[in-house]
Design an enzyme around this catalytic site. Structure first.
Site, PDB file in Angstrom:
ATOM      1  N   ASP A   1       0.861  -1.169   0.000  1.00 31.02           N
ATOM      2  CA  ASP A   1       0.000   0.000   0.000  1.00 31.02           C
ATOM      3  C   ASP A   1       0.909   1.235   0.000  1.00 31.02           C
ATOM      4  OD1 ASP A   1      -2.497   1.384   0.164  1.00 31.02           O
ATOM      5  OD2 ASP A   1      -2.101   1.734   2.289  1.00 31.02           O
TER       6      ASP A   1
ATOM      7  N   ASP B   1      -0.135   5.189   0.820  1.00 30.58           N
ATOM      8  CA  ASP B   1      -0.323   6.192   1.866  1.00 30.58           C
ATOM      9  C   ASP B   1      -0.401   5.515   3.224  1.00 30.58           C
ATOM     10  OD1 ASP B   1      -0.864   8.633   3.164  1.00 30.58           O
ATOM     11  OD2 ASP B   1      -1.995   9.344   1.437  1.00 30.58           O
TER      12      ASP B   1
ATOM     13  N   ASP C   1      -1.238  -0.636   6.080  1.00 34.19           N
ATOM     14  CA  ASP C   1      -1.455   0.020   7.369  1.00 34.19           C
ATOM     15  C   ASP C   1      -2.922  -0.012   7.782  1.00 34.19           C
ATOM     16  OD1 ASP C   1      -2.119   1.953   5.262  1.00 34.19           O
ATOM     17  OD2 ASP C   1      -2.369   3.385   6.905  1.00 34.19           O
TER      18      ASP C   1
END
Length: 358
Positions: free
Chosen positions: A27, A29, A227
């Site tokens: 991922d 961001d 995240d």
């Protein structure tokens, strides 16, 4: 490899993760950058993993930017990247549409350039009006904060006539330099309310995104790195592949302890340096679980944390351990997830997390 059976503790790995897996599905961001700026240790960790043979692929639900634009951004941060190594939800939804419509079909676009480019790549024709002759479908993706309200009306007009509706993703929020902003999921809700229809969705955590990623990367032993529990980790769960949660973005320690089975990662680490190391084992220790210098125990209404070897059972461990706080978190995960089973742990972990500074 991960299965759909309930995970009760993070896994260990004697080998460093960048050697145990052939491809990292990262991922962006909250993992590689935040607010457009590189997260601490991210660039050096990625370069080291790639230099030692790991394939790096970047997987994002954001359908606004093209793979070329994302690759350029990563290069500016210090990680030279090819556009082919960027997989977006725009590409996943374009394939989903192309699987159902003939080449040359006209698709009403509610979104940005990334979605238009992805549709053209699949031989589809992006258009802007619900009144376009021969219109075959509606595709909705994140269009940025300045997307006009009239675009939602345009989608609603077409969908009300019975045209199929596709959405790149349904993330309700998106990070921004100023805080959390409405994401494509919020825009999808506007159209859903207006039409009563339901879109076909492609992005994480759903199978079309995982399929697109594997097709484009050719990964045989992929590791999802993210995240967010509700996109990255759940997507890995549904794809039955292993995952690494890093604590540099949306998910905090308390949320991790409350995670239901589909949100529980294979591994947990502080940041992307975790790619370059092994992962410590979590072991049963009496009535609790030990990892490194910490032991965690689920008591009647709290999760207790104490230095490994402290045999006290009164929930008042002295917290004097000198071990890695992430080891303590791993042990707490084992105690919480085992107690919760297929549900969500409701025990109070505040004092234990405070001892770790998490």
């Amino acid at each position: 490899m991960t299965t759909r059976q309930s995970r009760t503790m993070p896994s260990g790995s004697e080998r460093s993760l960048h050697q145990a897996y052939d491809t990292a599905l990262l991922d962006l961001d909250g993992v590689v950058y935040a607010g457009g700026q590189a997260i601490s240790h991210a660039v050096d960790s990625l370069l080291a993993a790639r230099a030692d043979g790991m394939h790096l692929a970047y997987v994002t639900n954001n359908a606004l930017r093209t793979p070329d634009a994302v690759a350029e951004h990563l290069g500016e941060l210090g990680v030279p990247t090819q556009a082919a190594d960027v997989i977006t939800s725009a590409q996943a939804v374009a394939r989903l549409i192309a699987d159902q419509l003939p080449e040359g079909s006209k698709v009403l676009v509610i979104g940005g350039e990334g979605l238009r480019v992805a549709l053209r790549e699949r031989g589809l024709v992006p258009v802007d009006s619900a009144d376009e002759e021969g219109l075959a479908a509606v595709a909705q993706g994140y269009g940025g904060p300045d997307l006009p309200w009239s675009r939602f009306a345009e989608a609603s007009f077409a969908i009300a006539r019975g045209l199929p509706w596709f959405a790149s993703n349904t993330d309700l929020t998106i990070p921004s330099p100023r805080g959390i902003a409405p994401g494509n999921g919020a825009a999808v809700e506007v159209v859903r309310i207006a039409t009563g229809a339901e879109p076909q969705v492609a992005g994480k955590p759903l199978p079309p995104m995982h399929r697109e990623t594997i097709l484009r990367t050719g990964a045989e032993r992929p590791l999802v790195v993210g995240d967010r529990l509700d996109t990255d980790i759940e997507g890995a769960f549904h794809g039955e592949v292993d995952s690494l949660l890093v604590l540099t973005g949306v998910t905090d320690a308390a949320q991790l302890l409350r995670a239901e089975p589909k949100y529980r990662p294979t591994y947990v680490d502080r940041d992307l340096r975790g790619l370059l190391t092994g992962q410590p084992e979590v072991e049963r220790a009496g009535d609790g679980f030990r990892c490194g210098a910490w032991t965690a125990v689920a008591l009647d209404d709290v999760l207790d944390l104490r230095p490994a070897g402290d045999g006290g059972n009164d929930g008042e461990g002295d917290g004097g351990g000198e071990g890695d706080p992430v080891d303590g978190l791993r042990a707490l995960c084992a105690a919480a997830w085992t107690r919760a089973g297929d549900g969500s742990c409701t025990l109070d972990a505040g004092k234990a997390l405070a001892r770790l500074g998490l």
